[in-house]
Design a protein around this motif. Structure first.
Motif, short mmCIF file in Angstrom:
data_model
loop_
_atom_site.label_atom_id
_atom_site.label_comp_id
_atom_site.label_asym_id
_atom_site.label_seq_id
_atom_site.Cartn_x
_atom_site.Cartn_y
_atom_site.Cartn_z
N ALA A 105 0.82 -1.14 0.06
CA ALA A 105 -0.12 -0.01 -0.15
C ALA A 105 0.81 1.25 -0.03
CB ALA A 105 -0.88 -0.02 1.15
N LEU A 106 0.18 2.39 -0.51
CA LEU A 106 1.04 3.71 -0.51
C LEU A 106 0.16 4.65 0.15
CD1 LEU A 106 1.94 3.74 -4.26
CD2 LEU A 106 3.63 3.28 -2.34
N GLN A 107 1.10 5.59 0.80
CA GLN A 107 0.17 6.77 1.37
C GLN A 107 0.41 7.91 0.57
OE1 GLN A 107 -1.10 6.91 4.66
NE2 GLN A 107 -0.72 4.66 4.55
N LEU A 108 -0.71 8.27 -0.04
CA LEU A 108 -0.75 9.29 -1.04
C LEU A 108 -1.96 10.38 -0.75
CD1 LEU A 108 -1.24 6.71 -4.25
CD2 LEU A 108 0.76 8.01 -3.27
N TRP A 109 -2.04 11.57 -1.41
CA TRP A 109 -2.81 12.76 -1.12
C TRP A 109 -3.80 12.37 -2.28
CZ3 TRP A 109 -2.89 15.97 3.10
CH2 TRP A 109 -1.69 15.69 4.14
#
Length: 284
Positions: A105-109
């Motif tokens: 998973a990725l932490q994105l805006w």
């Protein structure tokens, strides 16, 4: 992405802006691995958080954090001023279900901008962006929207370069000669694009800001003014005339001339100007 990051040398200073065709999880992951950045318009409602909901569901529950007023034109060329409601937040974005064993998973805006009080006669104006760059304020959200809006202008410029100037049809075999040709065609493409846009942005500017004295004289001789063009400011009037050389009808209900008729008109005007100047030398 790998090539541009390597060419720049400083991948952290590179931001890849893409349309919905770039909404690919592998692209997000590649940017993360390279240490570069991306800003993409989304078309996929991806799973988010713990996987029990999607990005859209999480954004719908978020509050409006600001408004952004924009000016644009509708399909008929009429000017519109709309207010966009801004929602933005950081969230955990999960890979597609079939790829969750291969990618983390990725932490994105995520940024959602949607027109407030849209009329029922047309679909509301809406834009959904995803990025790995921080968006913690209204100013940063507007900045990302402005960056994405520049993509259309870049694509239009390349369309003129390819279709109007026929850059892809060049049959030069040496790379240096091709580079020189493209350099010249870029100047021509930019002028056509600039002529198309300047009359919309600053219609009250003098025509000499965009046309030479000879070009203005030839346009006045070649194209007869209609009641519609006669009421336009001088710069817009000459842009209409150039478009008419390329097939623009200049009816009262027509939107402003686009790039296609402008490059056709510029091609005709250039040929006419060459003949005119040669004739003047012979008679002078």
């Amino acid at each position: 992405m790998r090539g541009s990051s390597a060419l720049l040398g400083e991948s952290g200073h590179c931001i890849h802006v893409g349309d919905r065709e770039s909404d690919i999880y592998e692209l997000f992951r590649t940017a993360h691995d390279l240490g570069t950045h991306f800003l993409v318009r989304t078309c996929v409602d991806r799973p988010a958080g713990d996987g029990q909901h999607t990005i859209d569901a999480e954004m719908r529950n978020g509050r409006v954090k600001g408004l952004h007023r924009v000016e644009l034109r509708d399909a008929n060329g009429a000017r519109l001023v709309v207010d966009l409601e801004l929602r933005y937040q950081r969230m955990t974005v999960l890979p597609p279900i079939g790829k969750q064993s291969r990618y983390p998973a990725l932490q994105l805006w995520v940024i959602h901008a949607r027109e407030r009080n849209a009329p029922g006669t047309r679909a509301p104006i809406e834009c959904r962006l995803i990025t790995d760059l921080p968006v913690s304020s209204r100013a940063q959200a507007v900045e990302k929207l402005d960056w994405y809006s520049m993509r259309w202008k870049i694509e239009t410029f390349h369309q003129i370069l390819r279709s109007g100037c026929k850059a892809e049809e060049a049959r030069l075999r040496a790379a240096d000669r091709l580079a020189k040709l493209i350099s010249v065609l870029c100047i021509l493409s930019w002028r056509i694009f600039w002529l198309t846009m300047v009359s919309r942005a600053v219609p009250q500017a003098p025509p000499e800001a965009a046309f030479t004295k000879t070009e203005i004289e030839l346009l006045n001789c070649l194209v007869q003014e209609s009641a519609h063009t006669a009421r336009a400011p001088p710069l817009v009037r000459n842009v209409f005339k150039l478009g008419q050389l390329g097939g623009y009808l200049a009816r009262a209900s027509d939107p402003p001339p686009g790039n296609t008729v402008m490059w056709r008109g510029m091609r005709r005007l250039t040929d006419i100007q060459l003949g005119y100047e040669r004739a003047m030398k012979r008679s002078g």
